[in-house]
Design a protein around this motif. Structure first.
Motif, PDB file in Angstrom:
ATOM      1  N   GLN A   3       0.844  -1.193   0.000  1.00  0.00           N
ATOM      2  CA  GLN A   3       0.000   0.000   0.000  1.00  0.00           C
ATOM      3  C   GLN A   3       0.883   1.247   0.000  1.00  0.00           C
ATOM      4  O   GLN A   3       2.044   1.212   0.413  1.00  0.00           O
ATOM      5  N   TYR A   4       0.318   2.360  -0.405  1.00  0.00           N
ATOM      6  CA  TYR A   4       1.100   3.590  -0.520  1.00  0.00           C
ATOM      7  C   TYR A   4       1.609   4.086   0.824  1.00  0.00           C
ATOM      8  O   TYR A   4       2.620   4.780   0.914  1.00  0.00           O
ATOM      9  N   PHE A   5       0.922   3.724   1.915  1.00  0.00           N
ATOM     10  CA  PHE A   5       1.321   4.228   3.231  1.00  0.00           C
ATOM     11  C   PHE A   5       2.239   3.252   3.976  1.00  0.00           C
ATOM     12  O   PHE A   5       2.564   3.474   5.141  1.00  0.00           O
ATOM     13  N   ASP A   6       2.665   2.174   3.319  1.00  0.00           N
ATOM     14  CA  ASP A   6       3.461   1.155   4.008  1.00  0.00           C
ATOM     15  C   ASP A   6       4.775   1.685   4.568  1.00  0.00           C
ATOM     16  O   ASP A   6       5.303   1.169   5.545  1.00  0.00           O
ATOM     17  N   ILE A   7       5.333   2.727   3.976  1.00  0.00           N
ATOM     18  CA  ILE A   7       6.620   3.255   4.410  1.00  0.00           C
ATOM     19  C   ILE A   7       6.548   3.788   5.838  1.00  0.00           C
ATOM     20  O   ILE A   7       7.546   3.854   6.556  1.00  0.00           O
ATOM     21  N   LEU A   8       5.348   4.178   6.285  1.00  0.00           N
ATOM     22  CA  LEU A   8       5.157   4.687   7.640  1.00  0.00           C
ATOM     23  C   LEU A   8       4.122   3.864   8.399  1.00  0.00           C
ATOM     24  O   LEU A   8       3.393   4.386   9.240  1.00  0.00           O
ATOM     25  N   ASN A   9       4.079   2.570   8.117  1.00  0.00           N
ATOM     26  CA  ASN A   9       3.106   1.690   8.762  1.00  0.00           C
ATOM     27  C   ASN A   9       3.830   0.773   9.745  1.00  0.00           C
ATOM     28  O   ASN A   9       4.689  -0.024   9.341  1.00  0.00           O
ATOM     29  N   ARG A  10       3.498   0.868  11.016  1.00  0.00           N
ATOM     30  CA  ARG A  10       4.170   0.055  12.033  1.00  0.00           C
ATOM     31  C   ARG A  10       3.922  -1.437  11.843  1.00  0.00           C
ATOM     32  O   ARG A  10       4.645  -2.259  12.399  1.00  0.00           O
ATOM     33  N   TYR A  11       2.914  -1.798  11.053  1.00  0.00           N
ATOM     34  CA  TYR A  11       2.580  -3.204  10.847  1.00  0.00           C
ATOM     35  C   TYR A  11       3.169  -3.767   9.560  1.00  0.00           C
ATOM     36  O   TYR A  11       2.741  -4.807   9.069  1.00  0.00           O
ATOM     37  N   VAL A  12       4.162  -3.076   9.021  1.00  0.00           N
ATOM     38  CA  VAL A  12       4.903  -3.556   7.851  1.00  0.00           C
ATOM     39  C   VAL A  12       6.376  -3.666   8.226  1.00  0.00           C
ATOM     40  O   VAL A  12       7.000  -2.676   8.621  1.00  0.00           O
ATOM     41  N   ARG A  13       6.912  -4.875   8.139  1.00  0.00           N
ATOM     42  CA  ARG A  13       8.306  -5.094   8.482  1.00  0.00           C
ATOM     43  C   ARG A  13       9.224  -4.284   7.561  1.00  0.00           C
ATOM     44  O   ARG A  13       9.034  -4.271   6.348  1.00  0.00           O
ATOM     45  N   GLY A  14      10.183  -3.606   8.166  1.00  0.00           N
ATOM     46  CA  GLY A  14      11.140  -2.829   7.399  1.00  0.00           C
ATOM     47  C   GLY A  14      10.724  -1.398   7.143  1.00  0.00           C
ATOM     48  O   GLY A  14      11.517  -0.614   6.599  1.00  0.00           O
ATOM     49  N   SER A  15       9.509  -1.014   7.518  1.00  0.00           N
ATOM     50  CA  SER A  15       9.086   0.374   7.354  1.00  0.00           C
ATOM     51  C   SER A  15       9.795   1.250   8.376  1.00  0.00           C
ATOM     52  O   SER A  15      10.389   0.756   9.339  1.00  0.00           O
ATOM     53  N   TYR A  16       9.728   2.564   8.194  1.00  0.00           N
ATOM     54  CA  TYR A  16      10.342   3.478   9.153  1.00  0.00           C
ATOM     55  C   TYR A  16       9.707   3.357  10.542  1.00  0.00           C
ATOM     56  O   TYR A  16      10.322   3.734  11.538  1.00  0.00           O
ATOM     57  N   SER A  17       8.483   2.846  10.598  1.00  0.00           N
ATOM     58  CA  SER A  17       7.750   2.748  11.855  1.00  0.00           C
ATOM     59  C   SER A  17       7.765   1.345  12.444  1.00  0.00           C
ATOM     60  O   SER A  17       7.056   1.076  13.416  1.00  0.00           O
ATOM     61  N   ASP A  18       8.541   0.461  11.878  1.00  0.00           N
ATOM     62  CA  ASP A  18       8.629  -0.916  12.368  1.00  0.00           C
ATOM     63  C   ASP A  18       9.267  -0.936  13.762  1.00  0.00           C
ATOM     64  O   ASP A  18      10.408  -0.487  13.931  1.00  0.00           O
ATOM     65  N   PRO A  19       8.578  -1.449  14.792  1.00  0.00           N
ATOM     66  CA  PRO A  19       9.175  -1.532  16.132  1.00  0.00           C
ATOM     67  C   PRO A  19      10.447  -2.363  16.153  1.00  0.00           C
ATOM     68  O   PRO A  19      11.288  -2.191  17.043  1.00  0.00           O
ATOM     69  N   GLY A  20      10.599  -3.247  15.173  1.00  0.00           N
ATOM     70  CA  GLY A  20      11.773  -4.104  15.125  1.00  0.00           C
ATOM     71  C   GLY A  20      13.063  -3.366  14.816  1.00  0.00           C
ATOM     72  O   GLY A  20      14.153  -3.931  14.949  1.00  0.00           O
ATOM     73  N   LEU A  21      12.975  -2.096  14.399  1.00  0.00           N
ATOM     74  CA  LEU A  21      14.172  -1.311  14.114  1.00  0.00           C
ATOM     75  C   LEU A  21      14.867  -0.845  15.386  1.00  0.00           C
ATOM     76  O   LEU A  21      15.993  -0.357  15.333  1.00  0.00           O
TER      77      LEU A  21
END
Length: 480
Positions: free
Chosen positions: A88-106
């Motif tokens: 999706q277009y908002f995946d870059i800032l979606n905490r529920y997408v691995r590797g996004s800027y908002s990924d808690p795993g970072l």
């Protein structure tokens, strides 16, 4: 003639009645249409996680709680993180997408989970309780401050750290039971050594509830002292009717009505969307606490350990006046202190303020004496951004060597736990960090374009007086 007048009056009464009913129905219909026209619900709004702790769950200790929490995050990964379809277009800032800027795993530590930092020879323990829709990240700076000095436990409250949908079913009893489990863990670990609790917002209300319930049951208090930040002692009156919105949604089959806000989930450690039930839970908890306070009275409330509270004069989430009038004015004189942060009273700011938020407290401020220490953090004068702490009990002043940042006119409910250096909410950017840095966002343009409201972007998210609070905390925790 009399009969004609009576008949006319009846017709008028019926006309007014039916007009009122029709107007009410029209207003409700408009409100339903408006609420249902919001963005569609996503997977994180509708997914039900079965492994979440409730008061009915068979969990006997904190180890069991952590084991269940592990199952919960495995379920979260399977149902959401591994269940994404097309990008999706908002995946870059979606905490529920691995590797996004908002990924808690970072982050080096997943602050969405409970944690316990043990210290074998600790002389005291600190229990940390976050607020509604938050996660243990909200208490991370207090945890780091006491790491290596104390046995530290940060509890993830039920319904938090996973999906916003979890807040549609959680109850305050679920959270209170989890607090009891964490408290028992700390008491068993520490033995006779003192246990302190630090709570933010709903976490503060839960800490207070834990002790009020014990006193009401004629038991000794567990905590040697309580430190509360923006405590949910009372909520704005609108919170009382929140649950009717959700009930109407259930009747009409409109799931969106179960949400006060539906937003992008760009914050790795705090929900953007807010369920109606979440607000109702805090309201019910605060009302229950107020009932206990009134029932116990000052004599029995003497069983409470000292309470140190930090509260912003301006708070759009909880009722500041309730902290003053419904809690502190009803406590006995046994060492409690309330620290209130005033607004930034420079001449420019005062010229732009519609209503002075200090006016409702004129009667309280004019009291001859208090049964608690009342400290007001305020400008030294209207000509400077320098602040001091003025103790209203004797009008003594303490210079703090701190100033209001430029263009900041007040604190906020969410700002208190975070210092300027916070890597998520602080205003200083770091290009080396690959995760989102919410505090440096300064998007400008036309209103109504972005999914995140401008009011949320502009809300103060860090506390320029955080170092002062830590020193005050140490006076009640470390010094005892």
């Amino acid at each position: 003639m009399k009969a004609i007048i009576i008949g006319s009056t009846k017709h008028l009464a019926f006309a007014v009645f039916y007009s009122s009913v029709g107007t009410s129905i029209a207003l409700i219909a408009m409100a339903v249409w408006f609420l249902n026209s919001r963005p569609d619900l996503s997977l994180w709004h509708t997914t039900d996680l079965q492994s979440e702790y409730t008061v009915k769950t068979e969990v006997n200790n904190f180890s069991d709680y952590l084991a269940l929490e592990e199952q919960l995050f495995v379920e979260l990964d399977k149902k959401v993180y591994q269940n994404q379809s097309e990008p999706q277009y908002f995946d870059i800032l979606n905490r529920y997408v691995r590797g996004s800027y908002s990924d808690p795993g970072l982050w080096s530590q997943d602050w969405n989970r409970s944690f316990e930092w043990s210290k074998v020879d600790a002389e005291y323990g600190v229990l940390l309780l976050h607020g509604m829709s938050d996660s243990p990240y909200a208490m991370s700076h207090f945890a780091k401050h006491y790491k290596g000095k104390a046995h530290v436990l940060g509890l993830r409250l039920p319904g938090h750290g996973t999906l916003p949908s979890a807040l549609t079913k959680v109850t305050w009893q679920d959270m209170a039971a989890a607090v009891a489990i964490a408290t028992e863990q700390m008491k068993q670990t520490l033995g006779d050594k003192p246990l302190y609790v630090v709570g933010f917002s709903t976490g503060a209300a839960l800490a207070l509830n834990h002790e009020l319930e014990r006193i009401a049951s004629n038991k000794q208090a567990h905590y040697a002292a309580m430190v509360l930040f923006s405590p949910a002692i009372g909520l704005p009156p609108v919170a009382a009717g929140a649950r009717w919105q959700a009930r109407l949604g259930n009747i009409l089959g409109l799931d969106k009505l179960s949400w006060n806000s539906i937003q992008s989930e760009y914050d790795p450690f705090k929900y953007g969307s807010f369920a109606v039930n979440a607000g109702d839970v805090v309201y019910r908890l605060s009302e229950h606490n107020l009932e206990l306070i009134n029932q116990l009275g000052k004599e029995r409330l003497a069983g409470l350990a000292p309470i140190l509270t930090f509260q912003s004069l301006t708070d759009d989430t909880v009722d500041t006046s309730a902290v003053v009038n419904s809690l502190y004015q009803k406590l006995p004189n046994v060492g409690h202190e309330l620290v209130m942060f005033d607004i930034n009273r420079t001449k420019v700011n005062l010229s732009l303020i519609l209503n002075d938020p200090l006016l409702p407290y004129e009667a309280v401020l004019a009291q001859d004496a208090y049964d608690f220490t009342f400290t007001l953090v305020e400008n030294e004068s209207a000509d400077t951004r320098k602040i001091h702490a003025r103790r209203l009990n004797d009008d003594s002043k303490q210079e703090l060597g701190l100033i209001w940042p430029k263009q900041v006119y007040s604190l906020s409910h969410v700002a208190l736990p975070f210092p300027k250096s916070d890597p998520l909410y602080g205003p200083v950017g770091d290009q080396k960090k690959q995760h989102i840095q919410i505090g440096i966002a300064a998007s400008r343009g036309e209103r109504g374009v972005l999914t995140v409201p401008a009011s949320e972007m502009m809300r103060q998210k860090w506390n320029p007086f955080h170092s002062y609070m830590l020193k005050k905390m140490d006076q009640i925790i470390v010094a005892q």
